[in-house]
Motif scaffolding. Structure first.
Motif, PDB file in Angstrom:
ATOM      1  N   ALA A 334       0.842  -1.198   0.000  1.00 49.86           N
ATOM      2  CA  ALA A 334       0.000   0.000   0.000  1.00 49.86           C
ATOM      3  C   ALA A 334       0.875   1.245   0.000  1.00 49.86           C
ATOM      4  CB  ALA A 334      -0.931   0.003   1.207  1.00 49.86           C
ATOM      5  N   GLY A 335       0.539   2.181  -0.869  1.00 50.63           N
ATOM      6  CA  GLY A 335       1.263   3.440  -0.952  1.00 50.63           C
ATOM      7  C   GLY A 335       0.303   4.604  -0.977  1.00 50.63           C
ATOM      8  N   ILE A 336       0.793   5.742  -0.516  1.00 49.59           N
ATOM      9  CA  ILE A 336      -0.049   6.936  -0.507  1.00 49.59           C
ATOM     10  C   ILE A 336       0.799   8.131  -0.919  1.00 49.59           C
ATOM     11  CG2 ILE A 336       0.307   7.540   1.937  1.00 49.59           C
ATOM     12  CD1 ILE A 336      -2.891   7.901   1.896  1.00 49.59           C
ATOM     13  N   THR A 343      -0.765  19.668   1.594  1.00 46.40           N
ATOM     14  CA  THR A 343      -1.541  18.542   2.112  1.00 46.40           C
ATOM     15  C   THR A 343      -0.683  17.671   3.019  1.00 46.40           C
ATOM     16  OG1 THR A 343      -2.971  18.518   0.157  1.00 46.40           O
ATOM     17  CG2 THR A 343      -2.850  16.490   1.443  1.00 46.40           C
ATOM     18  N   LEU A 344       0.554  17.422   2.608  1.00 45.31           N
ATOM     19  CA  LEU A 344       1.460  16.598   3.404  1.00 45.31           C
ATOM     20  C   LEU A 344       1.716  17.239   4.770  1.00 45.31           C
ATOM     21  CD1 LEU A 344       3.325  14.127   3.556  1.00 45.31           C
ATOM     22  CD2 LEU A 344       5.107  15.499   2.457  1.00 45.31           C
ATOM     23  N   LEU A 345       1.939  18.556   4.782  1.00 42.17           N
ATOM     24  CA  LEU A 345       2.170  19.256   6.045  1.00 42.17           C
ATOM     25  C   LEU A 345       0.939  19.193   6.947  1.00 42.17           C
ATOM     26  CD1 LEU A 345       4.124  22.430   4.829  1.00 42.17           C
ATOM     27  CD2 LEU A 345       4.960  20.710   6.447  1.00 42.17           C
ATOM     28  N   GLY A 351      -1.966  14.576  12.563  1.00 38.75           N
ATOM     29  CA  GLY A 351      -1.830  13.192  13.017  1.00 38.75           C
ATOM     30  C   GLY A 351      -2.224  12.155  11.987  1.00 38.75           C
ATOM     31  N   ILE A 352      -2.751  12.601  10.842  1.00 35.21           N
ATOM     32  CA  ILE A 352      -3.174  11.670   9.792  1.00 35.21           C
ATOM     33  C   ILE A 352      -1.979  10.882   9.260  1.00 35.21           C
ATOM     34  CG2 ILE A 352      -4.010  11.574   7.407  1.00 35.21           C
ATOM     35  CD1 ILE A 352      -5.934  13.851   8.122  1.00 35.21           C
ATOM     36  N   LEU A 353      -0.892  11.569   9.024  1.00 34.81           N
ATOM     37  CA  LEU A 353       0.289  10.915   8.461  1.00 34.81           C
ATOM     38  C   LEU A 353       0.803   9.828   9.404  1.00 34.81           C
ATOM     39  CD1 LEU A 353       2.198  10.995   6.008  1.00 34.81           C
ATOM     40  CD2 LEU A 353       3.622  12.601   7.280  1.00 34.81           C
ATOM     41  N   GLU A 354       0.810  10.114  10.689  1.00 39.99           N
ATOM     42  CA  GLU A 354       1.257   9.126  11.673  1.00 39.99           C
ATOM     43  C   GLU A 354       0.395   7.872  11.615  1.00 39.99           C
ATOM     44  OE1 GLU A 354       1.885   8.757  16.541  1.00 39.99           O
ATOM     45  OE2 GLU A 354       1.072  10.585  15.639  1.00 39.99           O
ATOM     46  N   THR A 355      -0.918   8.071  11.495  1.00 45.34           N
ATOM     47  CA  THR A 355      -1.839   6.928  11.409  1.00 45.34           C
ATOM     48  C   THR A 355      -1.537   6.075  10.188  1.00 45.34           C
ATOM     49  OG1 THR A 355      -3.596   8.146  12.548  1.00 45.34           O
ATOM     50  CG2 THR A 355      -4.267   6.267  11.204  1.00 45.34           C
ATOM     51  N   LEU A 356      -1.292   6.718   9.053  1.00 43.32           N
ATOM     52  CA  LEU A 356      -1.025   5.988   7.818  1.00 43.32           C
ATOM     53  C   LEU A 356       0.294   5.219   7.903  1.00 43.32           C
ATOM     54  CD1 LEU A 356      -2.127   8.725   5.257  1.00 43.32           C
ATOM     55  CD2 LEU A 356      -3.390   6.672   5.916  1.00 43.32           C
ATOM     56  N   ILE A 357       1.303   5.848   8.475  1.00 40.19           N
ATOM     57  CA  ILE A 357       2.596   5.173   8.616  1.00 40.19           C
ATOM     58  C   ILE A 357       2.474   3.976   9.561  1.00 40.19           C
ATOM     59  CG2 ILE A 357       4.963   5.434   9.458  1.00 40.19           C
ATOM     60  CD1 ILE A 357       4.824   8.372   8.501  1.00 40.19           C
ATOM     61  N   ILE A 363       4.957   6.009   2.107  1.00 42.48           N
ATOM     62  CA  ILE A 363       4.660   7.395   1.768  1.00 42.48           C
ATOM     63  C   ILE A 363       5.472   7.773   0.534  1.00 42.48           C
ATOM     64  CG2 ILE A 363       4.526   9.754   2.618  1.00 42.48           C
ATOM     65  CD1 ILE A 363       2.804   7.655   4.143  1.00 42.48           C
ATOM     66  N   LEU A 364       4.774   8.092  -0.532  1.00 42.34           N
ATOM     67  CA  LEU A 364       5.389   8.409  -1.814  1.00 42.34           C
ATOM     68  C   LEU A 364       5.499   9.925  -1.975  1.00 42.34           C
ATOM     69  CD1 LEU A 364       3.370   5.879  -4.006  1.00 42.34           C
ATOM     70  CD2 LEU A 364       5.465   5.467  -2.697  1.00 42.34           C
ATOM     71  N   GLU A 365       6.240  10.342  -2.977  1.00 42.43           N
ATOM     72  CA  GLU A 365       6.438  11.772  -3.237  1.00 42.43           C
ATOM     73  C   GLU A 365       5.125  12.442  -3.630  1.00 42.43           C
ATOM     74  OE1 GLU A 365       9.526  14.596  -5.771  1.00 42.43           O
ATOM     75  OE2 GLU A 365       9.205  12.529  -6.384  1.00 42.43           O
ATOM     76  N   SER A 366       5.008  13.716  -3.307  1.00 43.37           N
ATOM     77  CA  SER A 366       3.847  14.500  -3.745  1.00 43.37           C
ATOM     78  C   SER A 366       4.029  14.825  -5.227  1.00 43.37           C
ATOM     79  CB  SER A 366       3.721  15.784  -2.914  1.00 43.37           C
ATOM     80  OG  SER A 366       3.412  15.474  -1.575  1.00 43.37           O
ATOM     81  N   ALA A 367       3.648  13.884  -6.054  1.00 40.68           N
ATOM     82  CA  ALA A 367       3.835  14.010  -7.507  1.00 40.68           C
ATOM     83  C   ALA A 367       2.904  13.025  -8.194  1.00 40.68           C
ATOM     84  CB  ALA A 367       5.286  13.727  -7.881  1.00 40.68           C
ATOM     85  N   CYS A 368       2.889  13.047  -9.518  1.00 42.68           N
ATOM     86  CA  CYS A 368       1.996  12.172 -10.288  1.00 42.68           C
ATOM     87  C   CYS A 368       2.397  10.709 -10.159  1.00 42.68           C
ATOM     88  CB  CYS A 368       2.000  12.597 -11.754  1.00 42.68           C
ATOM     89  SG  CYS A 368       1.402  14.278 -11.995  1.00 42.68           S
TER      90      CYS A 368
END
Length: 675
Positions: A334-336, A343-345, A351-357, A363-368
């Motif tokens: 799974a990748g996001i 959005t990442l910040l 706390g969303i990022l912590e939950t996902l990790i 966690i992938l780059e903020s790109a296409c």
């Protein structure tokens, strides 16, 4: 008379002098299909199309862009395995400094998400060299995808020409149920309308259900309107829009935008959100729709959440709510990819990022990235659930993978169960923006993320480089790496052509089929001689070799319905042009690809009688006679097959487009003073 919102914005931007066939008066209903010229307020480019667009812009000879605002984004070619992509990035930044554009640096996010956050304005027009530019319709813009050459002309102050679209109304009633989201709304529209149903049309959303949708949700719907073949899609600009812009620190950019009372649509579709269920687009087209319920239990090997369609904070919050306390199932990767640095910040601070990790997401780059085959490809014969907008065969980077397009909620449910699962069947707490008043975290009404915290994330910390003053810009030197080559000129126009059929294709040929994306091909976007070697190879691996053996002599291609669906990439016209394709005859064309063909001097024709498609075989010779007469006088095209059988093709080419073809393409037409 009462006008739709689309008509009102279009009328505010009509360049009447460039529409000789319309006796334009404000408030009139413009005849559908008539060529209109629009003043463009804003433009955007991305790096996969931008380099060629700016090479074209340089040839126009204008010292500074003439739009209200133009932005150059880096978001596609961010996989830097050698010098080529970064060389393009350096070229694009130097061009932005010299000609007065904003420059969004690598890592700042996907152009459509960032533009929504930082630059989009209700009531404005936006032209972008990316087919998903209509994302801006979620904020009340007429936002249209086009080829890079059209965008270059707009940056130079030229109008954008297009047939006046039909206006299709989509009436939304009710509210979405638990586990169902905006992605399911657009999948339902695709189920009803198909990937060619929106050709020549704008989809305008209205009704009581609109108020329940956040701006990011609306943007999901307008983004995937591109898969309908639509010119664009649009939502009204209302209090929800105002709240979103206020949270971005841009409330001054808000204005109310709505249709007149009693506005009449060319067609109306009604969707009751109370009755909508979770849906999926099945391999290998966005309109092959089934319910998640019917697919329940099917094994999944990969889940990816992101792309310009579903990578907002609302989307990530929904995923976090479902996976909290769980872990990605064994056998699933799974990748996001958050849609923007902002959005990442915000995901990090809330706390969303912590939950996902913690749940095991990569966690992938903020790109296409994975959306166009740039990394995170699925396993061979894998089943991958993606919150993206396209699932054409091979686009993921794995030819034999089955790609399903789903909502973030459905993707999240599958990530922790390992199979297709309806999110509503799981035990989780609905996030803030789904609760009764449907509040978005971006409105700062969730306790985890205050407005001040949001504003601290949206403040530009150097990731968007503003334009230089014109005096300073004069001293900027354009940086050109060795892979950046000038755009080759179009072939000289001829009134009579004898063309062997080098390829006969089927229905729904995509621009991915014509000119693939992916890590191998994308770095060659600024080098047409090299990238042309991949032209149509997904349909026929021998196409380039056969073209080379024929010394790139004049030829044609025959296709079925909806030829050229998908991306706005003009390379799907440039590659064939470079290899000698002079005409393409099909049952029907996708809008942007047809315009790109004209821009590069390739004549697009459609069979008057679709059964004539069956009369032509690969290797036949087609004689195109008296093209001057057809183009100048609007007469049907005459085509002689093997010197024996004559058929007719529809000539629906507008007068200006005919002049472009006869001039040898849009660049030559513009240099000769055409508007």
């Amino acid at each position: 008379m009462a006008l739709t919102l689309s008509e009102k914005i279009i009328q505010e931007h009509i360049v009447a002098a460039a529409c000789p066939n319309i006796n334009f008066k404000k408030g009139m209903q413009i005849p559908r299909g008539e060529d209109i010229a629009l003043k463009i307020d804003q433009t955007l480019t991305q790096d996969a199309t931008g380099t060629m667009a700016y090479l074209q812009f340089e040839t126009i000879g204008i010292p500074r862009v003439k739009t209200e605002l133009s932005v150059s984004y880096i978001d596609h070619n961010t996989l830097q395995t050698d010098f080529k992509n970064m060389d393009d990035h350096r070229y694009l930044q130097s061009v932005a400094q010299k000609y007065g554009l904003y420059f969004s640096r690598p890592g700042n996010g996907i152009c459509h998400q960032v533009h929504l956050e930082f630059f989009g304005k209700p009531g404005k027009t936006l032209l972008g060299s990316d087919s998903h530019t209509p994302t801006g319709g979620g904020i009340g813009m007429i936002a249209i995808g086009a080829g890079g050459l059209d965008v270059a002309v707009a940056m130079g102050g030229g109008a954008f020409h297009t047939p006046m679209p039909k206006i299709f109304g989509v009436k939304l009633t009710g509210k979405l149920k638990r586990g169902v989201s905006a992605k399911d709304i657009i999948l339902e529209v695709l189920r009803r309308e198909t990937v060619k149903g929106g050709t020549g049309a704008i989809y305008e959303y209205f009704g009581e259900g609109v108020a329940s949708l956040t701006v990011p949700q609306r943007a999901t719907i307008t983004n995937m309107g591109a898969e309908l073949g639509a010119t664009c899609s649009i939502f009204p600009s209302d209090e929800k829009t105002k709240n979103f812009l206020e949270s971005m620190g841009r409330v001054q950019d808000w204005s109310e935008q709505k249709a007149d009372e009693g506005a009449v649509y060319d067609k109306t579709i009604e969707i009751n959100l109370d009755e909508l269920e979770a849906l999926a687009a099945c391999p290998h087209n966005p309109d092959v729709i089934d319910s998640v319920k019917n697919l329940s239990g099917k094994k999944v090997t990969q889940v990816v959440i992101g792309s310009c369609t579903n990578s907002s904070l609302d989307d990530l919050e929904s995923v976090a709510a479902i996976v909290k306390g769980h872990h990605v199932a064994p056998g699933v990767e799974a990748g996001i990819a958050p849609g923007s640095r902002t959005t990442l910040l915000m995901a990090s601070k809330s706390g969303i990022l912590e939950t996902l990790i913690e749940a095991g997401f990569r966690i992938l780059e903020s790109a296409c990235g994975p959306c166009l085959g740039q990394g995170f490809a699925p396993n061979s014969k894998g089943v991958t659930l993606r919150t993206f907008n396209r699932n054409f065969k091979g686009r993921s980077g794995t030819t034999d993978a089955d790609v399903y397009l789903v909502s973030p909620e459905t993707a999240a449910a599958a990530s922790i169960t390992g199979v297709f699962t309806e999110a509503k069947t799981l035990d989780y707490e609905d996030p803030a923006y789904i609760k009764e008043v449907r509040v978005s975290m971006l409105e700062g009404k969730d306790s985890r993320l205050s407005k001040s915290m949001i504003l601290s994330c949206t403040t530009n910390h150097g990731m968007i480089v503003p334009p230089l003053e014109q005096e300073k810009a004069k001293d900027i030197e354009i940086i050109r790496g060795p892979n950046i080559k000038p755009c080759p000129p179009c072939r000289e126009y001829k009134s009579n052509l004898n063309l062997p059929v080098r390829l006969k294709a089927q229905d729904n040929v995509s621009t991915d089929d014509i000119m693939p994306a992916g890590a191998k091909v994308l770095p060659l976007r600024s080098n047409i001689p090299e990238i042309s070697k991949f032209t149509l190879t997904r349909l026929d691996e021998t196409f380039y070799t056969r073209s080379e053996q024929e010394n790139f002599a004049d030829c044609c291609v025959v296709g079925g319905e909806n030829y050229g669906q998908g991306s706005s990439r003009e390379h799907a016209a440039l590659g064939p042009m470079y290899l000698g394709v002079r005409a393409i005859i099909t049952k029907s064309f996708a809008r942007i690809h047809k315009a790109n063909l004209i821009n590069y001097g390739i004549i697009p024709m459609t069979f008057k009688n679709p059964t004539d498609y069956d009369r032509i075989n690969q290797g036949d010779t087609l004689e195109l006679k008296d093209l001057d007469d057809s183009l100048m006088n609007g007469k049907p095209f005459k085509v002689l097959i093997n010197g024996k059988t004559e058929i007719e093709c529809v000539n629906d080419i507008a007068s200006r487009s005919a002049q472009i073809l006869m001039a040898g393409g849009l660049a030559a037409y513009t240099r000769k003073g055409g508007n």
